[in-house]
Motif scaffolding. Structure first.
Motif, PDB file in Angstrom:
ATOM      1  N   THR A  14       9.097  33.908  -7.167  1.00 51.26           N
ATOM      2  CA  THR A  14       7.750  34.259  -7.405  1.00 51.26           C
ATOM      3  C   THR A  14       6.903  33.351  -7.603  1.00 51.26           C
ATOM      4  O   THR A  14       7.033  32.125  -7.906  1.00 51.26           O
ATOM      5  CB  THR A  14       7.716  35.335  -8.379  1.00 51.26           C
ATOM      6  N   GLU A  15       5.792  33.543  -7.086  1.00 55.96           N
ATOM      7  CA  GLU A  15       4.527  32.392  -7.316  1.00 55.96           C
ATOM      8  C   GLU A  15       4.490  32.165  -8.828  1.00 55.96           C
ATOM      9  O   GLU A  15       4.395  31.065  -8.921  1.00 55.96           O
ATOM     10  CB  GLU A  15       3.135  33.048  -6.267  1.00 55.96           C
ATOM     11  N   THR A  16       4.476  33.264  -9.602  1.00 52.91           N
ATOM     12  CA  THR A  16       4.241  32.999 -10.768  1.00 52.91           C
ATOM     13  C   THR A  16       5.205  32.102 -11.518  1.00 52.91           C
ATOM     14  O   THR A  16       4.906  31.150 -12.103  1.00 52.91           O
ATOM     15  CB  THR A  16       4.443  34.368 -11.672  1.00 52.91           C
ATOM     16  N   MET A  17       6.582  32.079 -11.236  1.00 49.69           N
ATOM     17  CA  MET A  17       7.617  31.337 -11.792  1.00 49.69           C
ATOM     18  C   MET A  17       7.331  30.023 -10.942  1.00 49.69           C
ATOM     19  O   MET A  17       7.618  28.988 -11.811  1.00 49.69           O
ATOM     20  CB  MET A  17       8.877  31.856 -11.342  1.00 49.69           C
ATOM     21  N   PHE A  18       6.954  29.895 -10.030  1.00 50.85           N
ATOM     22  CA  PHE A  18       7.077  28.739  -9.285  1.00 50.85           C
ATOM     23  C   PHE A  18       5.820  27.887  -9.988  1.00 50.85           C
ATOM     24  O   PHE A  18       6.185  26.631 -10.360  1.00 50.85           O
ATOM     25  CB  PHE A  18       6.543  28.780  -7.848  1.00 50.85           C
ATOM     26  N   TYR A  19       4.560  28.381 -10.041  1.00 51.22           N
ATOM     27  CA  TYR A  19       3.482  27.773 -10.852  1.00 51.22           C
ATOM     28  C   TYR A  19       3.899  27.465 -12.350  1.00 51.22           C
ATOM     29  O   TYR A  19       3.221  26.542 -12.898  1.00 51.22           O
ATOM     30  CB  TYR A  19       2.378  28.459 -10.727  1.00 51.22           C
ATOM     31  N   ILE A  20       4.457  28.198 -12.933  1.00 56.43           N
ATOM     32  CA  ILE A  20       4.931  27.923 -14.371  1.00 56.43           C
ATOM     33  C   ILE A  20       5.828  26.885 -14.458  1.00 56.43           C
ATOM     34  O   ILE A  20       5.517  25.954 -15.299  1.00 56.43           O
ATOM     35  CB  ILE A  20       5.453  29.353 -15.111  1.00 56.43           C
ATOM     36  N   LEU A  21       7.078  26.663 -13.465  1.00 61.31           N
ATOM     37  CA  LEU A  21       7.664  25.613 -13.598  1.00 61.31           C
ATOM     38  C   LEU A  21       7.113  24.347 -13.027  1.00 61.31           C
ATOM     39  O   LEU A  21       7.237  23.249 -13.831  1.00 61.31           O
ATOM     40  CB  LEU A  21       8.981  25.864 -12.644  1.00 61.31           C
ATOM     41  N   PHE A  22       6.609  24.661 -12.125  1.00 66.67           N
ATOM     42  CA  PHE A  22       5.528  23.348 -11.629  1.00 66.67           C
ATOM     43  C   PHE A  22       4.622  22.899 -12.654  1.00 66.67           C
ATOM     44  O   PHE A  22       4.434  21.567 -12.726  1.00 66.67           O
ATOM     45  CB  PHE A  22       4.849  23.786 -10.427  1.00 66.67           C
ATOM     46  N   SER A  23       4.047  23.540 -13.465  1.00 64.32           N
ATOM     47  CA  SER A  23       2.975  23.224 -14.495  1.00 64.32           C
ATOM     48  C   SER A  23       3.756  22.640 -15.882  1.00 64.32           C
ATOM     49  O   SER A  23       3.145  21.829 -16.425  1.00 64.32           O
ATOM     50  CB  SER A  23       2.220  24.456 -14.771  1.00 64.32           C
ATOM     51  N   LEU A  24       4.688  22.885 -15.866  1.00 65.05           N
ATOM     52  CA  LEU A  24       5.598  22.369 -17.123  1.00 65.05           C
ATOM     53  C   LEU A  24       6.458  21.217 -16.714  1.00 65.05           C
ATOM     54  O   LEU A  24       7.084  20.714 -17.594  1.00 65.05           O
ATOM     55  CB  LEU A  24       6.539  23.533 -17.640  1.00 65.05           C
ATOM     56  N   GLN A  25       6.117  20.491 -15.728  1.00 73.14           N
ATOM     57  CA  GLN A  25       6.407  18.805 -15.497  1.00 73.14           C
ATOM     58  C   GLN A  25       5.898  18.217 -16.584  1.00 73.14           C
ATOM     59  O   GLN A  25       6.276  17.060 -17.074  1.00 73.14           O
ATOM     60  CB  GLN A  25       6.021  18.591 -14.196  1.00 73.14           C
ATOM     61  N   GLN A  26       4.726  18.821 -17.136  1.00 71.88           N
ATOM     62  CA  GLN A  26       3.806  18.063 -18.316  1.00 71.88           C
ATOM     63  C   GLN A  26       3.961  19.093 -19.585  1.00 71.88           C
ATOM     64  O   GLN A  26       3.796  20.445 -19.297  1.00 71.88           O
ATOM     65  CB  GLN A  26       2.416  17.798 -17.943  1.00 71.88           C
ATOM     66  N   GLU A  27       4.364  18.534 -20.694  1.00 64.32           N
ATOM     67  CA  GLU A  27       4.367  19.623 -21.857  1.00 64.32           C
ATOM     68  C   GLU A  27       2.983  20.564 -21.912  1.00 64.32           C
ATOM     69  O   GLU A  27       2.027  19.716 -22.026  1.00 64.32           O
ATOM     70  CB  GLU A  27       4.706  18.753 -23.004  1.00 64.32           C
ATOM     71  N   ARG A  28       3.072  21.775 -22.170  1.00 70.29           N
ATOM     72  CA  ARG A  28       2.022  22.555 -22.172  1.00 70.29           C
ATOM     73  C   ARG A  28       2.337  23.812 -23.130  1.00 70.29           C
ATOM     74  O   ARG A  28       3.535  24.023 -23.088  1.00 70.29           O
ATOM     75  CB  ARG A  28       1.295  23.053 -21.093  1.00 70.29           C
ATOM     76  N   HIS A  29       1.450  24.466 -23.707  1.00 77.03           N
ATOM     77  CA  HIS A  29       1.766  25.816 -24.575  1.00 77.03           C
ATOM     78  C   HIS A  29       1.134  26.768 -23.502  1.00 77.03           C
ATOM     79  O   HIS A  29       0.479  26.566 -22.765  1.00 77.03           O
ATOM     80  CB  HIS A  29       0.711  25.771 -25.898  1.00 77.03           C
TER      81      HIS A  29
END
Length: 105
Positions: A14-29
């Motif tokens: 899903t786009e949601t999962m894609f963007y979450i994984l993509f965004s977590l290439q950098q540590e985030r809360h």
């Protein structure tokens, strides 16, 4: 869970999962992640708290992301090597779709 089972479970993603994984290439809360996805998609995708935390829990249980620390009740996450592998497979799938329709653009 084996990588083969994870790929079957998450691809297509899903786009949601894609963007979450993509965004977590950098540590985030969670909240920073929500804002980053909104910025990346120019406001097209706005993740709600329920969606983000449910997705983070699922991704963490499956070993695609991991909890790194907690500061002021904010849990930080980052993508794992397994998560990178699954994300890369999804990128290849999207790339294939793009090349298929490239002539239409």
């Amino acid at each position: 869970m084996s990588i083969k089972k994870l790929l079957k479970k998450y691809i297509p993603m899903t786009e949601t999962m894609f963007y979450i994984l993509f965004s977590l290439q950098q540590e985030r809360h969670g909240y920073a992640l929500m804002k980053y996805v909104e910025l990346l998609t120019k406001g097209r995708i706005i993740l709600g708290a329920g969606t983000i935390y449910q997705s983070l829990g699922k991704l963490e249980r499956d070993g695609l992301i991991m909890h790194t620390k907690e500061i002021d009740r904010k849990k930080f996450y980052i993508i794992t090597d397994t998560g990178k592998q699954v994300l890369l497979e999804e990128v290849h799938r999207i790339e294939e779709i793009y090349h298929t329709v490239e002539g239409l653009l």
